[in-house]
Design a protein around this motif. Structure first.
Motif: not given
Length: 393
Positions: A291-314
Motif C-alpha cells: 500500500l502507498i498512502l499519499g496525501l490525496h491518493q492511496a494505491v495498492s500494488v503487487s510486490a511482483y510489480e517491483f520484482h520482489w516476489g511475494d514479499q508484500g505486506n508493506l
C-alpha cells in the motif's frame, strides 16, 4: 500467417477495448499507423464550468473550481538487466505526475531536479499503478459585515457511467468546520448536497458506487441514482486517520493509529468490506500487496510489480510537518514495525532521488507528463502527438 500490422481493424478494436490504462493505450497506438488509426486516444474531458453548490444550512456556499488528475507510475528495469542496480540504487522508482509536474508520491512535494528528456521503453519499463483526482475548492461564508472566502485542496472522485466517458458523476468533499458531500451528474446544473456528515476522511469509487468513511468509522454509500445507504458497523477509533483503497478486488479501510511513545509514530489496522453482510472484517495480512498512502491518493500494488516476489505486506506512508518536511516510513504489517525510509537501504531510494540507471540513460520522465497532460480541467486521455514517439517494451 498474417503479419501483426495487417490484423483486421475489428480485431484491433477488440484488443484496444481491453486496455485498462492510459499508458497501455499509448503503447498500443505507438506500434504503427494502422494501429494508431484503429483506436483513437480516450479524451475524457470535464466541463469547463462546474456549478456552485446550493447554500447549506450553515450559510456557506461552496465551489469546485478545478479538477486535476494525478497518476502514479512505476518505472523499473527489465528483469534481465536488474544486475545494473544495487541496494542503494534500486531497480524500481515511483513517481506521481499531476498537472504536468513530477511529484513525490507520498508527500506531493515537487521534484526540483533535472529530469531526463526521453524515456526509452526498451531499456526500462513503465507501469501505470493508478490515478486519482484533486479538486481546488473555494467556500464563501456570509457574515453580517462582510463575506469570507477560503480556498483549499481536497480529493475528488469520478465515476464513469458510459464506456466513452461522456456520462459521469462527480463527488466532491466540501469542508469548512462541517463536511458536506456534494454530487453532480454530467449535464446537470446543480449539485446535490448531502449534509450532516461527520468528519469525512476519505472517499472512493468501487463497484460503480461511491464510498465515504467518517471519522467515527461509519461508512456512507451512494449509488449512481443518488440513493444513500449506510454501514452502521463502525470501524476503528474516532481519533485515528482512515484511508479507503481497493486491493486485489476488495475494498479496504486502512486505519493509521498514532502512537505517542514510539519512534515510528504510527501503527496500522486493516479492514475488508463484506458487502453481502454490510460489515467490515479485520484482516491480518495484505498477502503480496503493498500500500502507498499519499496525501490525496492511496494505491495498492503487487510486490511482483517491483520484482520482489511475494514479499508484500508493506505500507509506505508519511506523517508530520508541512509538505516539504514530512517524514516518510515503511510499515511491515507482518512484523508490526515501522522504519523511516532514510534508515532502510532496501527502500530509501524508491521515491527519490532519480536512479542512476534512469538518469544516465537517454530517457525521460517528461514523456510521462505528456501521457497525463495538465489542462484547465482534468484531461483523462493521451495527447495525440505523443503516441508516435514511444516504442513498446
Amino acid at each position: 500467417m498474417a503479419y501483426w500490422s495487417e490484423l483486421p481493424p475489428e480485431l484491433l478494436t477488440l484488443i484496444a477495448k481491453r486496455l485498462e490504462t492510459q499508458f497501455d493505450v499509448l503503447r498500443f497506438r505507438s506500434i504503427c499507423r494502422s494501429w494508431r488509426s484503429s483506436f483513437p486516444p480516450k479524451l475524457y474531458l470535464l466541463p469547463k464550468r462546474l456549478p456552485s453548490s446550493k447554500k447549506t444550512k450553515a450559510g456557506c456556499r461552496f465551489s469546485l473550481n478545478q479538477i486535476t488528475i494525478a497518476t502514479l507510475f512505476l518505472v523499473r528495469l527489465p528483469p534481465a538487466t536488474e544486475n545494473r542496480s544495487n541496494q542503494t540504487d534500486p531497480s524500481c522508482w515511483l513517481i506521481k505526475i499531476s498537472d504536468g509536474k513530477p511529484l513525490n508520491p507520498l508527500t506531493d512535494s515537487g521534484l526540483n531536479a533535472n529530469l531526463p528528456k526521453v524515456l526509452d521503453l526498451i531499456n526500462c519499463q513503465v507501469i501505470e499503478l493508478g490515478h486519482g483526482y484533486v479538486g481546488r475548492y473555494s467556500v464563501h461564508i456570509n457574515y453580517r459585515c462582510r463575506g469570507l472566502y477560503r480556498n483549499y485542496i481536497e480529493k475528488v472522485e469520478i465515476l464513469r457511467l458510459s464506456p466513452d466517458g461522456d456520462d459521469f458523476m462527480v463527488v466532491g468533499l466540501f469542508s469548512h468546520g462541517v463536511e458536506y458531500l456534494a454530487l453532480l451528474k454530467s449535464g446537470e446544473n446543480e449539485w446535490t448536497v448531502l449534509e450532516n456528515m461527520h468528519g469525512i476522511q476519505d472517499i472512493i469509487t468501487s463497484n460503480n458506487k461511491f464510498y465515504a468513511i467518517e471519522q467515527s468509522g461509519g461508512t456512507i454509500i451512494v449509488d449512481q441514482f443518488f440513493s444513500v445507504g449506510f454501514i452502521q458497523h463502525a470501524v476503528g477509533s474516532p481519533t485515528n486517520r482512515k484511508f479507503l483503497v481497493e486491493s486485489s478486488g476488495n475494498l479496504l479501510i486502512v486505519e493509521m493509529i498514532f502512537l505517542e511513545n514510539s519512534e515510528s509514530n504510527a501503527g496500522f489496522r486493516i479492514f475488508k468490506l463484506d458487502e453481502e453482510n454490510q460489515k467490515w472484517d479485520e484482516i491480518e495480512s495484505l498477502g503480496d500487496q503493498i500500500l502507498i498512502l499519499g496525501l490525496h491518493q492511496a494505491v495498492s500494488v503487487s510486490a511482483y510489480e517491483f520484482h520482489w516476489g511475494d514479499q508484500g505486506n508493506l505500507i509506505f506512508y508519511s506523517i508530520d510537518g508541512n509538505v516539504e518536511d514530512r517524514v516518510t516510513y515503511v510499515f511491515d504489517l507482518e512484523k508490526g514495525i515501522s522504519i523511516p525510509l532514510e534508515n532502510c537501504p532496501v527502500y530509501c531510494n524508491l521515491f527519490w532521488p532519480l536512479p542512476v540507471w534512469l538518469n544516465s540513460s537517454e530517457s525521460v520522465v517528461s514523456s510521462l507528463m505528456e501521457a497525463t497532460p495538465g489542462t484547465e480541467f482534468a484531461n483523462l486521455g493521451i495527447c495525440e502527438d505523443v503516441g508516435s514517439s514511444f516504442s513498446s517494451s
